[in-house]
Design an enzyme around this catalytic site. Structure first.
Site, mmCIF file in Angstrom:
data_model
loop_
_atom_site.group_PDB
_atom_site.id
_atom_site.type_symbol
_atom_site.label_atom_id
_atom_site.label_comp_id
_atom_site.label_asym_id
_atom_site.label_seq_id
_atom_site.Cartn_x
_atom_site.Cartn_y
_atom_site.Cartn_z
ATOM 1 N N HIS A 114 60.197 67.274 75.562
ATOM 2 C CA HIS A 114 58.740 67.364 75.038
ATOM 3 C C HIS A 114 58.020 66.119 74.820
ATOM 4 O O HIS A 114 58.754 65.115 74.092
ATOM 5 C CB HIS A 114 58.845 68.291 73.652
ATOM 6 C CG HIS A 114 59.291 69.677 74.009
ATOM 7 N ND1 HIS A 114 58.336 70.493 74.304
ATOM 8 C CD2 HIS A 114 60.429 70.307 73.846
ATOM 9 C CE1 HIS A 114 58.854 71.706 74.554
ATOM 10 N NE2 HIS A 114 60.205 71.629 74.241
ATOM 11 N N ALA A 152 52.307 74.603 69.788
ATOM 12 C CA ALA A 152 51.043 74.152 69.772
ATOM 13 C C ALA A 152 49.878 74.924 70.193
ATOM 14 O O ALA A 152 48.680 74.789 69.824
ATOM 15 C CB ALA A 152 51.055 72.570 70.271
#
Length: 170
Positions: free
Chosen positions: A67, A124
């Site tokens: 990530h 997110a």
């Protein structure tokens, strides 16, 4: 042919590569590739969740390496080619963020990594930059073991979203 049929028919290696796009844990991706064929999407999602629950801290940390940092939008496509477009969509909340929020996220990310030894991981999707910053600040108070579990739960949410994207891709 549906995308699920396509996924079920891939070679083991190709299926594993597709699952790694959804979650960077090698052990999880291998187990998902072995678990095929899936009867339907619900079965795939249930197996993904169950297999993630069978992983541990080493797998969680490995997945986090796949990530980008929250707010590191400029490097998404360059460094994370296989998932860059997905990550960019997931971090859309960074669009329109003020410089103060962007700087606070950068500083918060550094402090978080120093404290916990891994990147701040949050699902997110649908969150603004300010919301992500508030979550980062709140989670700085967690004990390290607790925070690792929170981050693993966030990875599970991200994995589910990415599996949905995988099944929806042309």
């Amino acid at each position: 042919m549906t995308r699920l049929d396509w996924l079920n028919r891939l070679s083991f290696e190709d299926a594993q590569a597709e699952f790694l796009r959804c979650c960077g844990s090698q052990r999880w991706a291998e187990a998902m590739a072995r678990a095929r064929p899936f009867q339907n999407q619900e079965a795939l999602f249930a197996e993904a969740s169950w297999l993630w629950s069978q992983t541990g801290p080493e797998d969680w940390r490995e997945a986090m390496l796949h990530h980008p940092r929250i707010g590191d939008v400029s490097k998404l496509r360059e460094k994370f080619k296989a998932t860059g477009a997905w990550s960019e969509q997931e971090q859309r909340g960074m669009e329109g963020a003020g410089e103060d929020v962007i700087q606070a996220l950068a500083e918060g990310n550094r402090a978080y990594e120093e404290r916990f030894g891994f990147i701040f991981l949050v699902c997110a999707t649908g969150k603004s930059a300010a919301e992500m910053l508030a979550l980062l600040r709140e989670r700085m108070n967690n004990a390290p073991d607790q925070e690792l579990k929170v981050a693993a739960d966030e990875q599970a949410k991200i994995t589910r979203i990415r599996l949905e994207k995988l099944l929806a891709s042309p």
